[in-house]
Design an enzyme around this catalytic site. Structure first.
Site, PDB file in Angstrom:
ATOM      1  N   CYS A 136     -41.988 -21.050  -1.816  1.00  0.00           N
ATOM      2  CA  CYS A 136     -40.617 -21.562  -1.943  1.00  0.00           C
ATOM      3  C   CYS A 136     -40.286 -22.064  -3.351  1.00  0.00           C
ATOM      4  O   CYS A 136     -39.220 -21.775  -3.892  1.00  0.00           O
ATOM      5  CB  CYS A 136     -40.383 -22.659  -0.912  1.00  0.00           C
ATOM      6  SG  CYS A 136     -41.759 -23.803  -0.771  1.00  0.00           S
ATOM      7  N   HIS A 250     -35.875 -28.498  -2.433  1.00  0.00           N
ATOM      8  CA  HIS A 250     -36.834 -28.741  -3.515  1.00  0.00           C
ATOM      9  C   HIS A 250     -36.080 -28.852  -4.850  1.00  0.00           C
ATOM     10  O   HIS A 250     -35.169 -28.062  -5.127  1.00  0.00           O
ATOM     11  CB  HIS A 250     -37.799 -27.565  -3.654  1.00  0.00           C
ATOM     12  CG  HIS A 250     -38.820 -27.446  -2.553  1.00  0.00           C
ATOM     13  ND1 HIS A 250     -38.927 -28.320  -1.503  1.00  0.00           N
ATOM     14  CD2 HIS A 250     -39.817 -26.530  -2.383  1.00  0.00           C
ATOM     15  CE1 HIS A 250     -39.938 -27.957  -0.727  1.00  0.00           C
ATOM     16  NE2 HIS A 250     -40.487 -26.869  -1.231  1.00  0.00           N
TER      17      HIS A 250
END
Ligand code: A2P
Length: 344
Positions: A136, A250
């Site tokens: 990711c 994130h």
């Protein structure tokens, strides 16, 4: 007029955070689905998922289920051990496997794809029947690095991540929520960390995945090695990966050293045109990307672009993307869309 081809689509990990998001993304982009086959462990058999206003029973993942259901596209998001056990059975049954785990990512004959960066690599899917979806943190970083590398040539990248609990799946998100509830009940001292190596609430943890012999974590080495494989480069990359008490996006602070002098204006112009990137950079009006508004979107947001104070070859920037979507489900579905276009 020729009717668009439709596909039998399985999701292994249908009851998980990424699996559930894959159904949402498939539905939102109107992916041509003939039939949905939701798969999970035997614990979930009997539960239902909803797709396009229809209910489907979750089935147990077995070696035979892919051939039995005639699966043509199999998304795997149930962890590396499940991919190791069942992905090859799905591929042997004729499906293209789009694997969200790290299990096959560095294998030579398995393409590792971010469709905005290396869509051409999808063509290698036939070698093993498997396409890997990158880590990711890597996906959102290469959304930013690839257009800048093409324009100016990158020499070195230093990245520090601020990674959400969602990277550890539903259990990770639940653990953070439970710890926050414990804090408000004055019971934080009583909670024991299970998913993360330490308590995450009111804390940051510079440790994601296991430590390697070179003192980096596996997550940090994934960011380095996967960036090289996706971008077909070998410029220097160093990463520090940190878990923060955020639910699902994130953030990354990235310093980039270029082969040439690069002004902030030129970098902004390149990023403003980059696919799946939103330039959100107006510090005077306090506008910069943050998880609070980037969550549940499909773009990588970039801001705080600034020149180094000492070296005109270096820029610093900040990017944020939804880990479950951009970092997993959306990238996987974008791979499926490109793959399907190649089959026409
Ligand atoms: P289950 O809910 O039946 O355990 P997350 O990443 O959010 O934690 O989700 C993990 C996903 O992987 C869930 O859908 C989970 O299903 C699935 N899973 C876990 N173990 C297995 C297994 N042995 N076989 C198939 N799916 C599994």
């Amino acid at each position: 007029m020729k009717k668009a081809r439709e596909y039998v689509v399985a999701v292994v990990g249908a009851s998980g955070a990424v699996g559930e998001e894959i159904f949402r993304v498939l539905e939102e982009c109107k992916f041509p689905v003939k039939k949905i086959v939701p798969l999970a462990s035997e614990r979930s058999v009997g539960k239902e998922i909803e797709f396009a206003r229809k209910k489907y029973n979750i089935l147990e993942t077995t070696h035979e289920i892919f051939a039995k259901e005639g699966v043509e596209i199999a998304f795997f998001s149930a962890g590396g051990a499940v991919s190791a056990a069942y992905a090859e059975s799905a591929a042997k049954a004729g499906a293209v496997v789009i694997d969200n785990t790290s299990h096959f990512r560095m294998e030579k004959d398995i393409p590792l794809v971010v469709p905005e960066v290396n869509p051409q690599d999808i063509a290698q899917w036939r070698k093993k029947g498997i396409i890997s979806n990158p880590n990711c943190s890597t996906i959102q970083m290469v959304h930013i690095l690839a257009p800048l590398h093409k324009a100016f040539g990158i020499k070195r990248v230093d990245v520090s991540t601020y990674q959400a609990a969602s990277g550890a799946g539903k259990r990770g998100m639940e653990e953070l929520v439970m710890q926050m509830q414990a804090f408000f009940a004055f019971k934080l001292d009583e909670v024991e960390a299970q998913v993360f190596p330490h308590r995450l609430a009111l804390n940051v943890i510079p440790h994601i995945d296991v430590f390697m012999p070179n003192d980096y974590t596996k997550e940090e080495m994934k960011m380095i090695n996967e960036t090289h494989k996706i971008m077909h480069t070998n410029f220097a990359v160093s990463a520090t990966c940190v878990r923060v008490p955020i639910l699902r996006s994130h953030s990354e602070s990235i310093s980039i050293q270029f082969e040439q002098e690069v002004s902030v204006e030129r970098a902004r112009a390149v990023l403003a045109d980059a696919p799946s990137v939103v330039l959100y950079d107006d510090p005077a009006r306090h506008r910069y990307p943050m998880p609070s508004f980037v969550s549940e979107t499909d773009q990588t947001y970039v801001g705080r672009i600034r020149a180094d104070n000492f070296d005109k070859h270096i820029l610093h920037l900040w990017c944020v993307a939804d880990q479950i979507r951009v970092g997993a489900a959306t990238n996987a579905v974008r791979i499926a869309i490109k793959w399907a276009q190649m089959q026409d």
